[in-house]
Each structure stands twice: as C-alpha cells, then as structure tokens.
Design a protein around this motif. Structure first.
Motif, PDB file in Angstrom:
ATOM      1  N   PRO A  74      -7.308 -11.055   1.572  1.00  0.00           N
ATOM      2  CA  PRO A  74      -7.093 -10.868   0.522  1.00  0.00           C
ATOM      3  C   PRO A  74      -8.447 -10.938  -0.431  1.00  0.00           C
ATOM      4  O   PRO A  74      -9.276  -9.482  -1.087  1.00  0.00           O
ATOM      5  CB  PRO A  74      -6.857 -10.955  -1.008  1.00  0.00           C
ATOM      6  CG  PRO A  74      -5.476 -11.854  -0.173  1.00  0.00           C
ATOM      7  CD  PRO A  74      -5.944 -12.154   1.394  1.00  0.00           C
ATOM      8  N   LYS A  75      -9.360 -11.559  -0.049  1.00  0.00           N
ATOM      9  CA  LYS A  75     -10.978 -11.717  -0.764  1.00  0.00           C
ATOM     10  C   LYS A  75     -11.541 -11.317  -0.368  1.00  0.00           C
ATOM     11  O   LYS A  75     -13.011 -10.515  -0.534  1.00  0.00           O
ATOM     12  CB  LYS A  75     -10.903 -12.951  -1.312  1.00  0.00           C
ATOM     13  CG  LYS A  75     -12.473 -13.350  -1.219  1.00  0.00           C
ATOM     14  CD  LYS A  75     -12.731 -15.071  -1.838  1.00  0.00           C
ATOM     15  CE  LYS A  75     -14.395 -14.867  -2.311  1.00  0.00           C
ATOM     16  NZ  LYS A  75     -14.897 -16.308  -2.642  1.00  0.00           N
ATOM     17  N   GLU A  76     -11.461 -11.686   1.234  1.00  0.00           N
ATOM     18  CA  GLU A  76     -12.281 -10.076   2.127  1.00  0.00           C
ATOM     19  C   GLU A  76     -11.577  -8.654   1.590  1.00  0.00           C
ATOM     20  O   GLU A  76     -12.830  -7.689   2.789  1.00  0.00           O
ATOM     21  CB  GLU A  76     -12.333 -10.828   3.032  1.00  0.00           C
ATOM     22  CG  GLU A  76     -13.507 -11.885   3.184  1.00  0.00           C
ATOM     23  CD  GLU A  76     -12.390 -13.279   3.035  1.00  0.00           C
ATOM     24  OE1 GLU A  76     -12.970 -13.771   2.799  1.00  0.00           O
ATOM     25  OE2 GLU A  76     -11.303 -13.147   3.174  1.00  0.00           O
ATOM     26  N   GLY A  77     -10.678  -8.408   1.429  1.00  0.00           N
ATOM     27  CA  GLY A  77     -10.017  -7.345   1.286  1.00  0.00           C
ATOM     28  C   GLY A  77      -9.230  -6.637   2.293  1.00  0.00           C
ATOM     29  O   GLY A  77      -8.944  -5.492   3.314  1.00  0.00           O
ATOM     30  N   VAL A  78      -8.613  -7.379   3.002  1.00  0.00           N
ATOM     31  CA  VAL A  78      -7.412  -7.557   3.931  1.00  0.00           C
ATOM     32  C   VAL A  78      -5.950  -8.245   3.531  1.00  0.00           C
ATOM     33  O   VAL A  78      -5.660  -9.247   3.388  1.00  0.00           O
ATOM     34  CB  VAL A  78      -8.066  -8.419   5.323  1.00  0.00           C
ATOM     35  CG1 VAL A  78      -6.851  -7.981   6.485  1.00  0.00           C
ATOM     36  CG2 VAL A  78      -9.015  -7.713   6.367  1.00  0.00           C
ATOM     37  N   VAL A  79      -5.255  -7.053   3.656  1.00  0.00           N
ATOM     38  CA  VAL A  79      -3.637  -7.181   2.832  1.00  0.00           C
ATOM     39  C   VAL A  79      -3.151  -7.524   3.846  1.00  0.00           C
ATOM     40  O   VAL A  79      -2.844  -6.050   4.924  1.00  0.00           O
ATOM     41  CB  VAL A  79      -3.395  -5.759   1.450  1.00  0.00           C
ATOM     42  CG1 VAL A  79      -2.825  -6.260   1.609  1.00  0.00           C
ATOM     43  CG2 VAL A  79      -4.561  -6.094   0.610  1.00  0.00           C
ATOM     44  N   ASN A  80      -1.922  -8.415   4.021  1.00  0.00           N
ATOM     45  CA  ASN A  80      -0.525  -7.907   4.747  1.00  0.00           C
ATOM     46  C   ASN A  80      -0.100  -8.146   4.241  1.00  0.00           C
ATOM     47  O   ASN A  80       1.536  -8.527   5.055  1.00  0.00           O
ATOM     48  CB  ASN A  80      -0.940  -9.161   5.551  1.00  0.00           C
ATOM     49  CG  ASN A  80      -2.082  -8.598   6.825  1.00  0.00           C
ATOM     50  OD1 ASN A  80      -1.717  -8.289   7.653  1.00  0.00           O
ATOM     51  ND2 ASN A  80      -3.156  -9.296   6.890  1.00  0.00           N
ATOM     52  N   GLU A  82       2.164  -9.084  -1.869  1.00  0.00           N
ATOM     53  CA  GLU A  82       1.153  -9.845  -2.170  1.00  0.00           C
ATOM     54  C   GLU A  82      -0.143 -10.232  -1.918  1.00  0.00           C
ATOM     55  O   GLU A  82      -0.540 -10.832  -3.244  1.00  0.00           O
ATOM     56  CB  GLU A  82       1.594 -12.007  -2.520  1.00  0.00           C
ATOM     57  CG  GLU A  82       3.399 -12.273  -2.946  1.00  0.00           C
ATOM     58  CD  GLU A  82       3.691 -12.165  -4.005  1.00  0.00           C
ATOM     59  OE1 GLU A  82       2.742 -12.516  -5.292  1.00  0.00           O
ATOM     60  OE2 GLU A  82       4.669 -11.014  -4.609  1.00  0.00           O
ATOM     61  N   ASP A  83      -0.078 -10.663  -1.445  1.00  0.00           N
ATOM     62  CA  ASP A  83      -1.496 -10.167  -0.607  1.00  0.00           C
ATOM     63  C   ASP A  83      -2.189  -8.859  -1.167  1.00  0.00           C
ATOM     64  O   ASP A  83      -3.484  -8.764  -1.446  1.00  0.00           O
ATOM     65  CB  ASP A  83      -1.688  -9.470   0.813  1.00  0.00           C
ATOM     66  CG  ASP A  83      -1.672 -11.039   1.567  1.00  0.00           C
ATOM     67  OD1 ASP A  83      -1.399 -12.088   1.116  1.00  0.00           O
ATOM     68  OD2 ASP A  83      -2.157 -11.024   2.759  1.00  0.00           O
ATOM     69  N   GLY A  84      -1.283  -8.031  -1.516  1.00  0.00           N
ATOM     70  CA  GLY A  84      -2.322  -6.401  -2.382  1.00  0.00           C
ATOM     71  C   GLY A  84      -2.194  -6.845  -3.971  1.00  0.00           C
ATOM     72  O   GLY A  84      -2.999  -6.205  -4.063  1.00  0.00           O
ATOM     73  N   LYS A  85      -1.711  -8.064  -4.234  1.00  0.00           N
ATOM     74  CA  LYS A  85      -1.642  -7.887  -5.815  1.00  0.00           C
ATOM     75  C   LYS A  85      -2.909  -8.963  -6.170  1.00  0.00           C
ATOM     76  O   LYS A  85      -4.206  -8.081  -6.868  1.00  0.00           O
ATOM     77  CB  LYS A  85      -0.382  -8.860  -6.564  1.00  0.00           C
ATOM     78  CG  LYS A  85       0.901  -8.014  -6.325  1.00  0.00           C
ATOM     79  CD  LYS A  85       1.951  -8.925  -6.522  1.00  0.00           C
ATOM     80  CE  LYS A  85       2.719  -8.031  -6.502  1.00  0.00           C
ATOM     81  NZ  LYS A  85       3.652  -8.710  -7.175  1.00  0.00           N
ATOM     82  N   LYS A  86      -3.443  -9.573  -5.220  1.00  0.00           N
ATOM     83  CA  LYS A  86      -4.245 -10.272  -4.694  1.00  0.00           C
ATOM     84  C   LYS A  86      -5.963 -10.021  -4.887  1.00  0.00           C
ATOM     85  O   LYS A  86      -6.554  -9.937  -5.155  1.00  0.00           O
ATOM     86  CB  LYS A  86      -4.035 -11.834  -4.164  1.00  0.00           C
ATOM     87  CG  LYS A  86      -4.944 -13.027  -4.243  1.00  0.00           C
ATOM     88  CD  LYS A  86      -4.710 -14.036  -3.759  1.00  0.00           C
ATOM     89  CE  LYS A  86      -6.022 -14.813  -3.445  1.00  0.00           C
ATOM     90  NZ  LYS A  86      -5.178 -16.218  -3.051  1.00  0.00           N
ATOM     91  N   ALA A  87      -5.243  -9.164  -3.577  1.00  0.00           N
ATOM     92  CA  ALA A  87      -6.518  -7.785  -3.582  1.00  0.00           C
ATOM     93  C   ALA A  87      -7.313  -7.018  -4.774  1.00  0.00           C
ATOM     94  O   ALA A  87      -8.661  -7.096  -4.570  1.00  0.00           O
ATOM     95  CB  ALA A  87      -6.236  -7.647  -1.691  1.00  0.00           C
TER      96      ALA A  87
END
Length: 427
Positions: free
Chosen positions: A181-187, A190-195
């Motif tokens: 997520p920090k680098e903009g990669v979502v899977n 929850e990753d989406g929220k963090k990103a």
C-alpha cells in the motif's frame, strides 16, 4: 519582447507585494462557456487575483492601473485538463530512465512541462499519477517558486500486484520485491484503505486507481479487470472520509463497470465501454474523461520500430485506434463528459489538440469548452471560484486569435494567459 517582460514584472510585483493596482482586460469577444453566448466589447477588471467586475465597453481605470488590450481577441476562462502526468513525457528512453534518473532529475524536468502547460492556456490540471514528485511540484507552484498551472494531484496511483500502476512491472525478479500500500499496490480491501490513508499522509488531493490493464505498462493485458468490487468500494469509502474523489483508469469494459459500481467519480479513457456501462455511468452521474489524444498518439508511435517495448506496442496498436469511436458513442448516449488529454503520454503543451479530436467525434467545440471549464471545475469542487469569467471568481483568463467555434485549432495557439491575476503570456 521588452514590453512583455515589463508587463510580467508589473503583474508579479502586484501579486508579490500587494501594490494597489487593478488590471483592466479589454476584451473584443468573451465566450461564456456556461451558456455558449458570445459577449462583445467588455472589460474584465482584475484586483488581487480575482475578477472585481465585468464592465460594459472598454474601460481603463485610473493612471495607476494596468490596461491589457485584447480588443481583437476571443477571451475565455483558463482551461482545465483533468488528466495529465506532469513528471514525464514518453519517448523511447522512458523505460530505462526509471533506472537512470534521480528524483531530482524528474523534479527539474517537471518544471519545464509545467511552464509549457500553462503557456498553452491550461491554468489548472489534475495530475493522475507519478512518483510523488507531482506533489512537490504542486507545492512549488503554489508558493510561486515555479511557473505552472494550478495542480490537483493523486500522487502515486493505486494498482494491484502486476497491475497497470505497479511500479516494478517489467523489472528483473531480484528488483521486483513485493510492493504494498505504501508504494501504491493493493491486494485486499484493507490494503485499499491503507493506501488511501498513505496518499492522504503524502499530501495528495485525490485518489487514482487503475481499474484495468493499461497500454504503456510493461504487462501483457491492456484491458483486464484488476480490482475486485470489494477493493474498489473500500477505496472509495475511505477516500470519501478523507475528502477525496476517485478517478479510475479503465480501458476494458468489465473493470470499468466494477469501477462505476464501486463509486468512482470519473472514468479515464473508457475505450471499450459497452452500452450497459454507459447507462450505468449516466445513472450514477459518473463522468467520462476521454483522452482521445493519448489513444491517437500511442497508436502512431507504436508504428515506429523501437519506440515502445514489443509488449506495449502490441497493446497500443490494438487499443489506440478504437478510442475515438467509443467517445463518439458515449457522447451520443448522453454519458456525462469531462475534458482530459493524458498529456505526458504525448508532449506537454499540445493539450488543446484534444478539442479537434472531440470535434471529429461529433462533440461540438462549445460543449468541449464547457467540459474543460464549468464541468471540470465542478468535479474539482471549485465551481464557485474556477471555470467562469464572473465577478468574484479567480482571475484565470486566456485569449485566442479567432472564434474557436469557427476554427477549433485556434485553441492550439493561445495568445494571452493570466492565472491568479498574474499575466504570464501576452502576444
């Protein structure tokens, strides 16, 4: 030349030190992009970066005020491009530059693109994806350190692993790593929220997702869906909490449909959209940002041996030629249309060629101008201050030599540019 430099100095002095001078812009014809009406012999009085009044006839104020003679020009609000990439400009060395350019190299080059964009009459842009330098560029322009358009930026776009905006696509396996997520990669949701929260922390203005494959990424598909509906909904819901809208890159129809159902504000490109997706966009008031220019340009460059990697050239030749016809269908269907070009995929400063391509697709120039001013300002949440020549609005003013409804190409040769009440170009 000396006269132009003196005028720029005076307006910059006014902006910097608050010298009590107004600028009287005498306009032969003004196009009201809200109504499509053409107003003749008007004077726009600019004070402290805003439009103080719209006077009938040619007025000039007092001896201490500045007068700009645009009596033989057609005057419009500053144009807004909803899809640019200010950090880059595609050429055959673009892919290798990921490994050879430092962040500072990208930053310095972006200032060149910013100035070129402003001088082309685009006083506001929405930057939809870069390394994060685009956030610093926005800040530098806002501070007056760099000349360029007003920027609303997504910072780094969001992708899935291997998706269109995965920053490690095409790299050697030992360099790929596992970006998150920090680098903009979502899977995951929850990753989406963090990103989204990371983009907020970084200082972004909005969120961009790559809902489908893309043309220029070093990956096989240019159109497959790349986010689940649950992931998109998590992103848009979190974005709303942080005051963000969400733009979705999308070429393929299935991913586009998921993006609309997931609550995005704009669909970027929309190349292979079905009638069903068009109807869904109308129902959900989701705007289409056409970017025909990009489709035309990548298809043309793909014919040049070595300009793109083979995997990219194949996609460009497949998707690029279909773009304009889809925009024509969407317009006839009644899909809400914004205005954007994808400048950076082609040279910055040529943004206005989009108006000609839209006209070829059956979209009248006056409607495209409304999209590039009124509609785009609304999407940015700036409809009360941008996109019109109206008392109390920010003084973003441009002028061209002819009536664009009679000669669309005049928009490619802007003669006068004012942004925030400062004159940057006066030919």
């Amino acid at each position: 030349m000396m006269k132009k430099l003196a005028l720029l100095f005076v307006t910059l002095l006014i902006a910097s030190f608050g010298v009590a001078q107004d600028i009287y812009v005498q306009c032969g014809t003004i196009i009201d992009t809200q109504t499509g009406k053409k107003l003749t012999e008007k004077t726009i009085v600019v004070s402290n970066g805003k439009i103080k009044s719209m006077d009938n006839g040619f007025t000039s104020g007092s001896s201490k005020d500045v007068v700009v003679d645009l009596k033989d020009k057609t005057v419009l609000p500053g144009l807004i491009d909803m899809h640019v990439h200010m950090e880059s400009e595609f050429n055959p060395s673009t892919y290798i530059k990921r490994f050879t350019d430092n962040e500072a190299d990208v930053a310095f080059q972006s200032t060149v693109y910013a100035k070129r964009t402003l001088m082309a009459g685009f006083t506001t842009v929405r930057d939809l994806g870069g390394s994060g330098v685009n956030i610093s560029l926005r800040n530098a322009i806002n501070k007056g350190s760099v000349v360029g358009p007003r920027i609303y930026t997504s910072g780094k776009a969001l992708a899935t692993t291997g998706g269109h905006a995965d920053p490690t696509n095409g790299m050697r396996s030992d360099l790929m790593g596992d970006p998150g997520p920090k680098e903009g990669v979502v899977n995951s949701p929850e990753d989406g929220k963090k990103a989204v929260r990371q983009r907020y922390k970084n200082g972004a203005d909005l969120i961009k997702i790559t809902a489908t494959g893309g043309v220029l990424s070093v990956a096989k598909s240019g159109q497959n869906p790349q986010f689940t509906l649950e992931e998109i909904k998590a992103i848009t819901a979190t974005a709303k909490s942080y005051g963000f809208t969400v733009a979705a890159h999308a070429h393929g129809d299935e991913g586009m449909k998921l993006a609309v159902l997931g609550g995005v504000t704009t669909i970027e490109h929309g190349t292979l959209m079905s009638d069903e997706t068009m109807e869904l966009m109308i129902k959900n008031n989701c705007y289409l940002v056409p970017t025909i220019s990009a489709g035309k340009q990548v298809a043309e460059k793909a014919k040049q041996a070595g300009f793109f990697p083979e995997v990219v050239a194949k996609k460009a030749l497949e998707i690029g030629p279909k773009h304009q016809a889809s925009m024509a269908r969407a317009y006839k269907k009644g899909v809400p249309m914004a205005f954007g070009t994808d400048a950076g995929v082609f040279p910055h400063g040529l943004n206005a060629i989009e108006f000609g391509y839209l006209l070829e697709a059956g979209i009248p120039v006056m409607e495209s101008l409304k999209a590039a001013t009124i509609t785009n300002a609304k999407i940015l949440g700036m409809e009360a201050t941008l996109g019109q020549l109206k008392q109390g609005f920010i003084a973003d003013i441009i002028a061209v030599n002819e009536d664009p409804s009679k000669n669309v190409r005049t928009l490619e040769k802007v003669a006068f540019v004012m942004k925030d009440g400062v004159i940057y170009k006066n030919e």
